[in-house]
Scaffold this active site. Structure first.
Site, short mmCIF file in Angstrom:
data_model
loop_
_atom_site.label_atom_id
_atom_site.label_comp_id
_atom_site.label_asym_id
_atom_site.label_seq_id
_atom_site.Cartn_x
_atom_site.Cartn_y
_atom_site.Cartn_z
N SER A 1 19.46 67.61 123.36
CA SER A 1 20.12 67.99 122.11
C SER A 1 19.53 67.11 121.03
O SER A 1 19.68 65.88 121.09
CB SER A 1 21.62 67.75 122.22
N HIS B 1 17.62 72.08 122.71
CA HIS B 1 18.94 72.52 122.27
C HIS B 1 19.14 72.03 120.84
O HIS B 1 19.03 70.83 120.58
CB HIS B 1 20.00 71.92 123.20
N ASP C 1 21.67 71.82 117.58
CA ASP C 1 23.08 71.90 117.19
C ASP C 1 23.22 72.15 115.70
O ASP C 1 22.87 71.29 114.90
CB ASP C 1 23.80 70.59 117.55
N MET D 1 25.75 72.65 112.72
CA MET D 1 27.14 72.40 112.34
C MET D 1 27.31 72.66 110.84
O MET D 1 26.50 72.20 110.05
CB MET D 1 27.53 70.96 112.68
N HIS E 1 22.73 76.28 119.20
CA HIS E 1 24.19 76.19 119.40
C HIS E 1 24.85 76.19 118.02
O HIS E 1 24.80 75.19 117.31
CB HIS E 1 24.50 74.90 120.17
N MET F 1 27.81 75.96 115.66
CA MET F 1 29.19 75.48 115.49
C MET F 1 29.55 75.77 114.04
O MET F 1 29.53 74.87 113.19
CB MET F 1 29.26 74.00 115.85
N MET G 1 31.88 73.65 126.89
CA MET G 1 31.85 72.35 126.23
C MET G 1 32.66 71.33 127.04
O MET G 1 33.80 71.61 127.43
CB MET G 1 32.40 72.44 124.81
N ASP H 1 27.73 71.05 128.01
CA ASP H 1 27.28 70.27 126.85
C ASP H 1 28.33 69.26 126.44
O ASP H 1 29.47 69.62 126.13
CB ASP H 1 27.02 71.26 125.69
C1 DX5 Z 1 28.20 68.26 120.24
C2 DX5 Z 1 26.89 68.94 120.54
C3 DX5 Z 1 26.17 68.33 121.71
C4 DX5 Z 1 25.88 66.84 121.59
C5 DX5 Z 1 25.57 66.26 122.94
O1 DX5 Z 1 29.00 69.10 119.49
O2 DX5 Z 1 27.08 70.31 120.78
O3 DX5 Z 1 24.98 69.07 121.96
O4 DX5 Z 1 24.84 66.62 120.71
O5 DX5 Z 1 25.40 64.88 122.83
P1 DX5 Z 1 25.88 63.88 123.97
O6 DX5 Z 1 25.02 64.18 125.18
O7 DX5 Z 1 25.59 62.52 123.39
O8 DX5 Z 1 27.33 64.11 124.23
ZN ZN Z 2 25.34 71.46 121.51
#
Ligand code: DX5
Ligand code: ZN
Length: 232
Positions: free
Chosen positions: A20, A45, A47, A49, A78, A80, A149, A184
């Site tokens: 990630s 991956h 993220d 947000m 991903h 969010m 999650m 994740d």
């Molecule tokens: C959190 C993300 C994850 C996060 C994982 O909302 O979706 O992908 O970056 O990071 P770690 O492995 O540090 O929990």
């Molecule tokens: Zn993620």
């Protein structure tokens, strides 16, 4: 999707460690991609947000497009965010191979999953720890990937929530082969074996890789740990 989804082959590479990039050095993205690829990761991956669905803000299509220029490995996005249906086409055009959104962000996930598939991307559905499996059951037939999650979406570096394990076990029995089961949040050498034995195939990892100076060592330790028996 009649032909296999663009991410289906990752399930065969299990345990597939997907870094990630949330905690990576974005000032040296190319070098990070080179080092991670050399470490043997089968994909990335990303993220996204929006500061609304989660209390944090990251990046959008621009970073996806930059990654697309830097790698031919699969890009697993991903989302969010609220209203993911408004942006899936742009993420696909930017180079996403898989697009996953949260069931908590939409009224009905089915049309959004169908939309993502119609764009030729792998359609993924995610649920947070407090969301029951019943919320996604009616849409599983349209999923190429299910993301369980193991932390509340929004931040890296959180502690693994074991509530994810029973969901993984149930989904592993329900999902047909070729549908990827991803976990994740808080995945590291102490938590990955339980998630693997519960049925996960794709493991998103942030701090357990980017907190290390040697990515190759970090990834191979995770792969080895995923195959260890769990001490009951
Ligand atoms: C959190 C993300 C994850 C996060 C994982 O909302 O979706 O992908 O970056 O990071 P770690 O492995 O540090 O929990
Ligand atoms: Zn993620």
């Amino acid at each position: 999707m009649s032909s296999p989804s663009p991410l289906a082959h990752l399930a065969n590479a299990s345990p597939a460690i997907l870094p990630s990039l949330l905690l990576c050095d974005f000032g040296n993205l190319e070098r990070e991609v080179t080092r991670l690829t050399a470490a043997g990761v089968p994909g990335f991956h990303l993220d996204v947000m929006d500061g609304v669905f989660v209390p944090n803000f990251t990046y959008g299509m621009t970073i996806v497009a930059a990654m697309r220029r830097l790698t031919s490995l699969p890009i697993d996005v991903h989302l969010m965010m609220v209203h993911p249906e408004r942006y899936v086409e742009q993420f696909r055009q930017a180079g996403a191979d898989g697009i996953t959104f949260h069931v908590e962000a939409v009224e009905d996930p089915r049309p959004v999953l169908a939309q993502i598939r119609s764009l030729g991307a792998a359609a993924g559905l995610a649920l947070n720890p407090s969301t029951p499996l019943s919320r996604i059951e009616a849409a599983l037939d349209l999923c190429d990937l299910v993301l369980v999650m193991s932390v509340d979406a929004g931040f890296g570096g959180q502690k693994f929530n074991p509530i994810a394990l029973d969901k993984l076990k149930t989904l592993r029995m329900r999902l047909p082969p070729g549908v990827c089961l991803e976990v994740d949040g808080g995945i590291n050498s102490s938590t990955i074996a339980a998630a693997a034995q519960a049925g996960a195939e794709l493991f998103v990892v942030g701090s357990a890789i980017f907190g290390q100076s040697d990515y190759q060592k970090a990834v191979s330790q995770l792969v080895a740990a995923a195959m260890l028996p769990v001490n009951r």
